[in-house]
Write a protein that holds these residues in place. Structure first.
Motif, PDB file in Angstrom:
ATOM      1  N   ALA A  52       0.427  -1.256  -0.087  1.00 24.69           N
ATOM      2  CA  ALA A  52       0.463   0.328   0.277  1.00 24.69           C
ATOM      3  C   ALA A  52       0.695   1.051  -0.185  1.00 24.69           C
ATOM      4  O   ALA A  52       0.778   2.283  -0.446  1.00 24.69           O
ATOM      5  CB  ALA A  52      -0.936   0.021   1.614  1.00 24.69           C
ATOM      6  N   HIS A  53       2.174   1.478   0.790  1.00 24.30           N
ATOM      7  CA  HIS A  53       3.115   2.330   1.116  1.00 24.30           C
ATOM      8  C   HIS A  53       3.814   2.822  -1.224  1.00 24.30           C
ATOM      9  O   HIS A  53       3.464   3.844  -1.060  1.00 24.30           O
ATOM     10  CB  HIS A  53       4.086   2.262   1.850  1.00 24.30           C
ATOM     11  N   ILE A  54       3.892   1.881  -1.216  1.00 22.42           N
ATOM     12  CA  ILE A  54       4.332   1.836  -2.603  1.00 22.42           C
ATOM     13  C   ILE A  54       3.404   1.866  -3.354  1.00 22.42           C
ATOM     14  O   ILE A  54       3.307   2.970  -4.297  1.00 22.42           O
ATOM     15  CB  ILE A  54       5.028   0.780  -2.730  1.00 22.42           C
ATOM     16  N   GLN A  55       2.010   1.782  -3.807  1.00 18.94           N
ATOM     17  CA  GLN A  55       1.237   2.219  -4.065  1.00 18.94           C
ATOM     18  C   GLN A  55       1.055   3.703  -4.263  1.00 18.94           C
ATOM     19  O   GLN A  55       1.212   4.338  -4.918  1.00 18.94           O
ATOM     20  CB  GLN A  55      -0.280   1.297  -4.236  1.00 18.94           C
ATOM     21  N   ASN A  56       1.366   4.240  -2.777  1.00 16.75           N
ATOM     22  CA  ASN A  56       0.995   5.685  -2.813  1.00 16.75           C
ATOM     23  C   ASN A  56       2.074   6.525  -3.542  1.00 16.75           C
ATOM     24  O   ASN A  56       1.876   7.311  -3.658  1.00 16.75           O
ATOM     25  CB  ASN A  56       0.187   5.998  -0.935  1.00 16.75           C
ATOM     26  N   GLU A  57       2.927   6.454  -3.264  1.00 19.41           N
ATOM     27  CA  GLU A  57       3.802   6.821  -3.178  1.00 19.41           C
ATOM     28  C   GLU A  57       4.349   6.786  -5.141  1.00 19.41           C
ATOM     29  O   GLU A  57       4.299   8.242  -5.156  1.00 19.41           O
ATOM     30  CB  GLU A  57       5.634   6.429  -2.905  1.00 19.41           C
ATOM     31  N   VAL A  58       4.233   5.210  -4.799  1.00 20.72           N
ATOM     32  CA  VAL A  58       3.967   6.534  -6.869  1.00 20.72           C
ATOM     33  C   VAL A  58       2.918   6.985  -7.420  1.00 20.72           C
ATOM     34  O   VAL A  58       2.818   7.419  -8.740  1.00 20.72           O
ATOM     35  CB  VAL A  58       3.962   4.665  -7.334  1.00 20.72           C
ATOM     36  N   ARG A  59       2.390   6.720  -7.444  1.00 18.16           N
ATOM     37  CA  ARG A  59       0.941   7.121  -7.497  1.00 18.16           C
ATOM     38  C   ARG A  59       1.188   8.489  -7.219  1.00 18.16           C
ATOM     39  O   ARG A  59       1.067  10.128  -7.613  1.00 18.16           O
ATOM     40  CB  ARG A  59      -0.287   6.895  -6.269  1.00 18.16           C
ATOM     41  N   GLU A  60       1.297   9.494  -6.123  1.00 17.29           N
ATOM     42  CA  GLU A  60       2.190  10.811  -5.748  1.00 17.29           C
ATOM     43  C   GLU A  60       3.092  11.494  -6.994  1.00 17.29           C
ATOM     44  O   GLU A  60       2.818  12.509  -7.043  1.00 17.29           O
ATOM     45  CB  GLU A  60       1.864  10.985  -4.171  1.00 17.29           C
ATOM     46  N   LYS A  61       3.992  10.625  -6.841  1.00 16.31           N
ATOM     47  CA  LYS A  61       5.108  11.165  -7.879  1.00 16.31           C
ATOM     48  C   LYS A  61       4.799  11.326  -8.720  1.00 16.31           C
ATOM     49  O   LYS A  61       5.641  11.647  -9.536  1.00 16.31           O
ATOM     50  CB  LYS A  61       6.552  11.123  -6.992  1.00 16.31           C
ATOM     51  N   PHE A  62       4.429  10.218  -9.557  1.00 15.74           N
ATOM     52  CA  PHE A  62       4.471   9.767 -10.695  1.00 15.74           C
ATOM     53  C   PHE A  62       2.953   9.842 -11.395  1.00 15.74           C
ATOM     54  O   PHE A  62       2.467   9.562 -12.931  1.00 15.74           O
ATOM     55  CB  PHE A  62       4.961   8.485 -11.281  1.00 15.74           C
ATOM     56  N   ASP A  63       2.040   9.769 -11.070  1.00 17.00           N
ATOM     57  CA  ASP A  63       0.420   9.355 -10.983  1.00 17.00           C
ATOM     58  C   ASP A  63       0.505   8.467 -11.848  1.00 17.00           C
ATOM     59  O   ASP A  63      -0.401   8.267 -13.099  1.00 17.00           O
ATOM     60  CB  ASP A  63       0.464  10.869 -11.702  1.00 17.00           C
ATOM     61  N   VAL A  64       0.851   7.843 -11.112  1.00 20.93           N
ATOM     62  CA  VAL A  64       0.449   6.507 -12.457  1.00 20.93           C
ATOM     63  C   VAL A  64       0.203   4.759 -10.650  1.00 20.93           C
ATOM     64  O   VAL A  64       0.464   4.739  -9.332  1.00 20.93           O
ATOM     65  CB  VAL A  64       2.300   5.026 -12.561  1.00 20.93           C
ATOM     66  N   GLU A  65      -1.160   4.504 -11.292  1.00 18.89           N
ATOM     67  CA  GLU A  65      -1.434   3.039 -10.230  1.00 18.89           C
ATOM     68  C   GLU A  65      -0.781   1.700 -10.825  1.00 18.89           C
ATOM     69  O   GLU A  65      -0.877   1.732 -11.319  1.00 18.89           O
ATOM     70  CB  GLU A  65      -2.955   2.999 -11.032  1.00 18.89           C
ATOM     71  N   LEU A  66      -0.080   1.693  -9.799  1.00 19.56           N
ATOM     72  CA  LEU A  66       0.284   0.015  -9.742  1.00 19.56           C
ATOM     73  C   LEU A  66      -0.636  -1.053  -8.502  1.00 19.56           C
ATOM     74  O   LEU A  66      -1.597  -0.741  -8.036  1.00 19.56           O
ATOM     75  CB  LEU A  66       1.706  -0.201  -8.748  1.00 19.56           C
ATOM     76  N   HIS A  67      -1.395  -2.032  -9.494  1.00 15.41           N
ATOM     77  CA  HIS A  67      -2.228  -3.392  -9.036  1.00 15.41           C
ATOM     78  C   HIS A  67      -1.106  -4.844  -9.051  1.00 15.41           C
ATOM     79  O   HIS A  67      -0.369  -4.645  -9.908  1.00 15.41           O
ATOM     80  CB  HIS A  67      -2.604  -4.039 -10.284  1.00 15.41           C
ATOM     81  N   PRO A  68      -1.230  -4.976  -8.021  1.00 17.95           N
ATOM     82  CA  PRO A  68      -0.298  -6.198  -7.461  1.00 17.95           C
ATOM     83  C   PRO A  68      -0.742  -7.103  -8.809  1.00 17.95           C
ATOM     84  O   PRO A  68      -2.036  -7.889  -9.222  1.00 17.95           O
ATOM     85  CB  PRO A  68      -0.970  -6.595  -5.713  1.00 17.95           C
ATOM     86  N   GLU A  69       0.150  -7.987  -8.841  1.00 18.93           N
ATOM     87  CA  GLU A  69       0.383  -9.383  -9.503  1.00 18.93           C
ATOM     88  C   GLU A  69       0.023 -10.511  -8.504  1.00 18.93           C
ATOM     89  O   GLU A  69      -0.841 -11.489  -8.911  1.00 18.93           O
ATOM     90  CB  GLU A  69       1.643  -9.121 -10.069  1.00 18.93           C
ATOM     91  N   VAL A  70       0.727 -10.686  -7.388  1.00 20.28           N
ATOM     92  CA  VAL A  70       0.506 -11.242  -6.444  1.00 20.28           C
ATOM     93  C   VAL A  70      -0.960 -11.703  -6.063  1.00 20.28           C
ATOM     94  O   VAL A  70      -1.966 -10.937  -5.576  1.00 20.28           O
ATOM     95  CB  VAL A  70       1.238 -11.220  -4.861  1.00 20.28           C
ATOM     96  N   ARG A  71      -1.963 -13.245  -5.571  1.00 20.94           N
ATOM     97  CA  ARG A  71      -2.544 -12.758  -5.696  1.00 20.94           C
ATOM     98  C   ARG A  71      -2.971 -12.969  -4.513  1.00 20.94           C
ATOM     99  O   ARG A  71      -2.233 -14.000  -3.405  1.00 20.94           O
ATOM    100  CB  ARG A  71      -2.884 -14.543  -6.100  1.00 20.94           C
ATOM    101  N   ILE A  72      -3.407 -12.376  -3.484  1.00 22.20           N
ATOM    102  CA  ILE A  72      -4.349 -12.032  -2.308  1.00 22.20           C
ATOM    103  C   ILE A  72      -5.243 -12.807  -1.655  1.00 22.20           C
ATOM    104  O   ILE A  72      -6.311 -12.780  -1.954  1.00 22.20           O
ATOM    105  CB  ILE A  72      -4.393 -10.348  -1.623  1.00 22.20           C
ATOM    106  N   ILE A  73      -5.066 -13.667  -0.591  1.00 19.03           N
ATOM    107  CA  ILE A  73      -6.374 -14.454  -0.039  1.00 19.03           C
ATOM    108  C   ILE A  73      -6.103 -14.662   1.328  1.00 19.03           C
ATOM    109  O   ILE A  73      -5.298 -14.655   1.983  1.00 19.03           O
ATOM    110  CB  ILE A  73      -6.328 -15.621  -0.680  1.00 19.03           C
ATOM    111  N   GLY A  74      -7.618 -14.542   1.661  1.00 18.85           N
ATOM    112  CA  GLY A  74      -7.955 -14.734   3.337  1.00 18.85           C
ATOM    113  C   GLY A  74      -8.282 -13.755   3.960  1.00 18.85           C
ATOM    114  O   GLY A  74      -8.450 -12.598   3.234  1.00 18.85           O
ATOM    115  N   GLU A  75      -8.041 -14.173   5.212  1.00 16.49           N
ATOM    116  CA  GLU A  75      -8.695 -12.934   5.989  1.00 16.49           C
ATOM    117  C   GLU A  75      -7.683 -12.177   7.206  1.00 16.49           C
ATOM    118  O   GLU A  75      -6.506 -12.434   7.202  1.00 16.49           O
ATOM    119  CB  GLU A  75      -9.457 -13.965   7.090  1.00 16.49           C
ATOM    120  N   ASP A  76      -7.717 -10.791   7.262  1.00 15.04           N
ATOM    121  CA  ASP A  76      -6.656 -10.370   8.189  1.00 15.04           C
ATOM    122  C   ASP A  76      -6.605 -11.127   9.766  1.00 15.04           C
ATOM    123  O   ASP A  76      -8.133 -11.042  10.059  1.00 15.04           O
ATOM    124  CB  ASP A  76      -7.277  -8.790   8.936  1.00 15.04           C
TER     125      ASP A  76
END
Length: 306
Positions: A280-304
């Motif tokens: 999430a931090h990486i996504q926010n930093e890249v969005r703020e600096k370059f206006d580019v959205e990064l989407h995870p390639e890794v599959r995220i499953i389960g519960e917090d």
């Protein structure tokens, strides 16, 4: 409380006891080495067991998740409610002429080796991808300018009604890290690949070259799920992350690799939350600096974790 433990005996009727694992710690079954327990982990040994397992889950309203080698998977710290079906023992590979047929749990590396042994070219790109055929078709896996869409002929799948059907290459709707299997949540049982005859020496040279590239450029010494983000159109995720000043940046035990900024690694006993917070931090930093959205390639499953 494990509300699905009561179904353990039902699965043991047609599974070996050691292949039915209650409260299985998923960190032991995924490359990231994080994740809470699955209520029941099943390890089928053939396609018939897979089909019967899904039928039982549907009839008893048991949620189920399918995983292969766990190489592209992040399991949250709270674990997975229901059944996890791990396909890595459903792995037969057969060769007829220029066609290779491989079951869902066959490792891409093993299929690549089988192609080499039979003087077949076209599958070299997959020699270093640490995943299974099922997962590779699911996400149209690729590397070094090659991808599953380039070589696949058809795939045998289970649809949402529990019916087995064969989908042609066109019906699979393979795009960048996507497929109809992913969109409709089908399950891959096997796939057929059409290759071409080639020279063993040349095939071996390509495999060795790609293996060297992978070992020199990727942080294989740490647990990870490979490339963390999909490639944004017109950019490279790793370069954006590096240019954002995040190479080596860490949260808890998770860090951006010093070797390749496109990889988030489990550097020191990370939790899934550490990794998710870093993503999430990486996504926010890249969005703020370059206006580019990064989407995870890794599959995220389960519960917090509660």
């Amino acid at each position: 409380m494990n509300q699905y433990k009561k179904f353990e005996g039902l699965f043991k009727e047609f599974y070996k006891s050691e292949n039915v694992i209650v409260d299985a710690e998923m960190k032991n079954y995924v490359h990231f080495r994080v994740g809470g327990p699955a209520d029941i982990l099943l390890i089928p040994e053939n396609k018939d067991q897979v089909v019967k397992t899904i039928e039982i889950c549907k009839n008893n309203n048991i949620p189920y998740f399918v995983v292969g080698n766990g190489s592209n998977l992040l399991v949250r710290d709270g674990g997975i409610k229901g059944v996890v079906i791990k396909f890595n023992e459903v792995k037969n590979i057969t060769v007829q002429g220029e066609v290779i047929e491989a079951e869902c749990g066959a490792m891409l590396k093993d299929v690549s080796n089988e192609a080499l042994n039979n003087s077949l070219t076209g599958f070299e790109f997959a020699c270093g991808i640490p995943g299974t055929i099922g997962g590779a078709v699911f996400m149209n896996a690729g590397a070094y300018d090659g991808e599953i869409a380039h070589v696949i002929e058809s795939a045998e799948v289970i649809d949402n009604n529990g019916e087995i059907k064969v989908l042609s290459k066109d019906e699979l709707e393979l795009g960048y890290r996507s497929s109809v299997v992913m969109k409709k949540n089908y399950i891959v049982l096997s796939a057929r690949f059409k290759l071409k005859h080639g020279e063993v020496r040349k095939i071996k040279e390509i495999v060795e070259d790609l293996t060297n590239k992978r070992e020199s450029k990727q942080p294989l010494e740490y647990p990870s799920a490979g490339s963390t983000f999909k490639r944004p159109v017109g950019y490279y995720a790793g370069k954006l992350i590096q240019d954002a000043g995040l190479k080596g940046y860490g949260i808890g035990g998770a860090a951006v690799s010093e070797k390749h900024s496109g990889f988030v690694i489990n550097k020191s006993n990370a939790t899934a939350k550490d990794i998710l917070d870093l993503i999430a931090h990486i996504q926010n930093e890249v969005r703020e600096k370059f206006d580019v959205e990064l989407h995870p390639e890794v599959r995220i499953i389960g519960e917090d974790k509660k």
